[in-house]
Design an enzyme around this catalytic site. Structure first.
Site, PDB file in Angstrom:
ATOM      1  N   TYR A 180      -2.599  -0.321  10.874  1.00  0.00           N
ATOM      2  CA  TYR A 180      -2.669  -0.765   9.476  1.00  0.00           C
ATOM      3  C   TYR A 180      -1.383  -0.404   8.748  1.00  0.00           C
ATOM      4  O   TYR A 180      -0.791  -1.234   8.053  1.00  0.00           O
ATOM      5  CB  TYR A 180      -3.867  -0.132   8.768  1.00  0.00           C
ATOM      6  CG  TYR A 180      -3.843  -0.373   7.279  1.00  0.00           C
ATOM      7  CD1 TYR A 180      -4.090  -1.653   6.762  1.00  0.00           C
ATOM      8  CD2 TYR A 180      -3.529   0.647   6.386  1.00  0.00           C
ATOM      9  CE1 TYR A 180      -4.035  -1.887   5.391  1.00  0.00           C
ATOM     10  CE2 TYR A 180      -3.480   0.416   5.027  1.00  0.00           C
ATOM     11  CZ  TYR A 180      -3.729  -0.851   4.535  1.00  0.00           C
ATOM     12  OH  TYR A 180      -3.670  -1.088   3.185  1.00  0.00           O
ATOM     13  N   SER A 208       0.855  -1.184   0.000  1.00  0.00           N
ATOM     14  CA  SER A 208       0.000   0.000   0.000  1.00  0.00           C
ATOM     15  C   SER A 208       0.889   1.230   0.000  1.00  0.00           C
ATOM     16  O   SER A 208       2.033   1.188   0.470  1.00  0.00           O
ATOM     17  CB  SER A 208      -0.883   0.010   1.255  1.00  0.00           C
ATOM     18  OG  SER A 208      -1.547   1.249   1.406  1.00  0.00           O
TER      19      SER A 208
END
Length: 278
Positions: free
Chosen positions: A146, A133
């Site tokens: 996260y 990501s």
């Protein structure tokens, strides 16, 4: 020679889009996986082969890899896509949820990689594509856990790429920005449930939740999952894949901005973005 591609987490979003795209590629045999095969039955109709796979369960992971190897000798390409976001502040987020997230996002990815590597080394070739990501390159408030999982994926991928190169195995990291999938809704749900409405971080959580909702809805800031699927296909099929693929113009701009500004100036930028959170 036909390459067997094993993709984790294909019940929705990027994984589903990737399975559909690769199933149309004449040189690939695609194994689409999910915890419940009934959730991906339509992918079989599209030309993929369907396997049950839970990346938090050792027996399930072994069975999936063995099924592919029994037919092809080795997994030709592994796409480590399974993952989700556990959102909330560092102080308030329940660590049981954080552990579950790391089991999927990090340890599941690592174990799947361990299981396919012996076969790839024997064949003298292979591709591993880890779906990270842009959140592995920069951090937003209320998303620390996260982001930590995606920073871990960055580190593992960098080590893996160097370690496996002598065996003919190519490793790439795909770093999507905001993608219009169910991820945003899941992340917002964990954020909403991470703290009491009147807690010390209530204002921050409210602003972060609104920022998340607005950003995922924006067609200027986000992209459909097919955009990422196209990049994953390139990483698997091109003779010389890139080390990293940052996906979406907005993600490229943010990663570049974070690198140029440094930590202090990027914090100042975030304070402007999160006005009203204090």
């Amino acid at each position: 020679m036909t390459t067997a591609v094993l993709i984790t987490g294909t019940s929705s979003g990027i994984g589903r889009a990737t399975a559909l795209r690769l199933a149309r590629h004449s040189g690939l045999t695609v194994y689409a996986t999910a915890r419940r095969t009934e959730a991906i039955a339509d992918l079989a109709e599209a030309g993929a082969r369907v396997l049950a796979l839970d990346v938090t369960d050792e027996r399930s992971m072994r069975a999936a890899v063995e099924a592919v190897e029994a037919e092809h000798g080795a997994v030709g390409a592994l796409v480590n896509n399974a993952g989700y976001g556990e959102y909330g502040t560092v102080e308030e987020t329940n660590l049981d949820g954080v552990r579950r997230q790391f089991e999927t996002n990090v340890f599941g990815l690592a174990r799947m990689t361990q299981l396919v590597l012996p076969g790839m080394r024997t064949e003298g070739r292979g591709r591993i594509v880890n779906v990270g990501s842009m959140g592995g390159r920069l951090v937003f408030p209320a998303g620390g856990y996260y982001h930590a999982s995606k920073y871990a994926v960055e580190a593992l991928t960098d080590a893996l790429r160097f370690e496996t190169a002598p065996f003919g195995i190519k490793v790439s990291l795909v770093e999507p920005g905001l993608i219009r999938t169910g991820f945003g809704g899941t992340a917002a749900g964990t954020l909403a449930g991470s703290a009491a409405p009147a807690g010390p971080y209530a204002a921050l959580n409210a602003v972060a939740g609104q920022q998340m909702a607005d950003s995922f809805k924006s067609t200027a800031l986000s992209a459909p999952p097919e955009t990422v699927a196209k990049v994953i296909e390139r990483a698997i099929t091109t003779p010389r894949p890139r080390i990293r693929y940052v996906v979406t113009p907005a993600a490229k701009a943010l990663v570049h901005t974070r690198r140029l500004l440094g930590a202090g100036m990027f914090d100042a930028y975030l304070r402007r973005q999160f006005r009203g959170a204090a």
